[in-house]
Design an enzyme around this catalytic site. Structure first.
Site, short mmCIF file in Angstrom:
data_model
loop_
_atom_site.label_atom_id
_atom_site.label_comp_id
_atom_site.label_asym_id
_atom_site.label_seq_id
_atom_site.Cartn_x
_atom_site.Cartn_y
_atom_site.Cartn_z
N GLY A 9 0.82 -1.21 0.00
CA GLY A 9 0.00 0.00 0.00
C GLY A 9 0.85 1.25 0.00
O GLY A 9 0.53 2.24 0.68
N SER A 11 1.42 3.43 -2.35
CA SER A 11 1.09 4.44 -3.37
C SER A 11 0.40 5.67 -2.80
O SER A 11 0.23 6.67 -3.50
CB SER A 11 0.19 3.82 -4.45
N ASP A 51 -0.71 -6.70 -5.97
CA ASP A 51 -2.11 -6.84 -5.59
C ASP A 51 -2.15 -7.86 -4.47
O ASP A 51 -1.96 -9.06 -4.71
CB ASP A 51 -2.94 -7.31 -6.78
N SER A 129 -2.99 -2.09 11.68
CA SER A 129 -4.41 -2.26 12.00
C SER A 129 -5.03 -0.87 12.11
O SER A 129 -4.84 -0.03 11.23
CB SER A 129 -4.56 -3.06 13.30
N TYR A 143 -15.14 -3.85 8.07
CA TYR A 143 -13.83 -3.22 8.26
C TYR A 143 -13.30 -3.50 9.66
O TYR A 143 -12.16 -3.93 9.83
CB TYR A 143 -13.94 -1.71 8.02
N ALA A 145 -14.14 -5.84 11.66
CA ALA A 145 -13.89 -7.28 11.80
C ALA A 145 -12.51 -7.65 11.24
O ALA A 145 -11.79 -8.46 11.82
CB ALA A 145 -14.98 -8.08 11.11
N LYS A 147 -9.86 -5.71 11.02
CA LYS A 147 -8.80 -5.17 11.86
C LYS A 147 -8.69 -5.93 13.19
O LYS A 147 -7.58 -6.15 13.69
CB LYS A 147 -9.04 -3.68 12.10
#
Length: 280
Positions: A9, A11, A51, A129, A143, A145, A147
């Site tokens: 992640g 970007s 991905d 998290s 979401y 759940a 984390k």
């Protein structure tokens, strides 16, 4: 010896800022993202297509780094997003995609990197998290759940791998200046069924998040510093927070759930009802 960090992640937001910070600190950085062109370009930063929901992509990411560097010192599982929407309305396909991105992607990458770290007898897996792993709000059920699952998984993993000199740690950001809320609420509106009974709830939550944005002081760069601390602490902690208020929110939600719920619902109804009145 120069250390190597892999960041998913990378970007935008915290991942982007972390890639820049680690590079400035002299680390060799491998940033992964689907939008590879948006990963920062600077000395020591290598941008790779990734991905996290695709095993072959994860495998290529880890293999490429190891082939080029012969070591991976830190993996930062940062990729994630908020698939918001009412539980009754949101499709289970979208819920599964939320888990594939926020949870199973991290688990897959951990399985791929652990043989390398065990052979090195050192390494850290840092799982990004959220205080949302303990704190919750309507529309974010899946979401939250993911984390919560990430945190429990990380704690179990940490016990398993500590004897090999490897650690699994959790960073729990609170509100951060980013596009996260906008994306989450766009998803919430997208996931509403026609004539949904939850339209008012979506409007209230959107108002609450917008009101909270004005009070957010933490930047992505601030959280990147927390990532770096988790990667370099001589005595790593189980949990990392940016601010005392984030830690306090987690404590309140876990230790005094009735108080937390009452305070949250009071704020939600006050701000939401006031916004709805203005629209009439």
């Amino acid at each position: 010896m120069t250390k190597v960090v892999a960041i998913t992640g990378a970007s935008n937001g915290m991942g982007f800022a972390a890639a820049e910070l680690f590079a400035k600190k002299g680390w060799i950085v491998y940033g992964g993202a689907r939008r590879v062109e948006k990963i920062p370009t600077a000395e020591h930063i290598h941008a790779l297509k990734l991905d996290v929901t695709d095993h072959a992509s994860n495998q290529a990411f880890i293999e490429t780094i190891f082939q080029q560097e012969k070591q991976i010192d830190v993996l930062i599982n940062n990729a994630g997003y908020g698939e918001y929407g009412p539980v009754e309305d949101i499709s289970l396909d979208n819920a599964r995609q939320q888990f594939e991105t926020n949870f199973f992607g991290a688990a897959d990458l951990a399985q791929l990197v652990l043989p390398i770290m065990r052979a090195q007898k050192s390494g850290r897996i840092i799982n990004i998290s959220s205080i949302g792993g303990d704190v919750y709000m309507p529309l974010g059920a899946y979401y939250h759940a993911t984390k919560a699952a990430l945190q429990q998984w990380s704690d179990s993993l940490d016990i398993e791998i500590a004897p090999f000199g490897v650690r699994s740690l959790v960073v729990q950001p609170g509100g951060t200046q980013s596009a996260w809320s906008d994306i989450a609420m766009k998803n919430a509106n997208k996931n509403l069924k026609a004539d949904s009974v939850y339209l008012t709830m979506v409007q209230k939550v959107s108002t609450l998040l917008m009101a909270n944005e004005g009070a957010i002081s933490a930047s992505s760069e601030d959280l990147a510093q927390v990532f770096y601390k988790a990667a370099t602490d001589a005595r790593p902690k189980r949990r990392y927070f940016h601010a005392f208020s984030d830690r306090a929110m987690v404590w309140l939600a876990r230790s005094c759930p009735r108080v937390f719920k009452k305070l949250f619902m009071t704020a939600l109804n006050y701000l939401g009802n006031r916004a709805l009145k203005k629209r009439k």
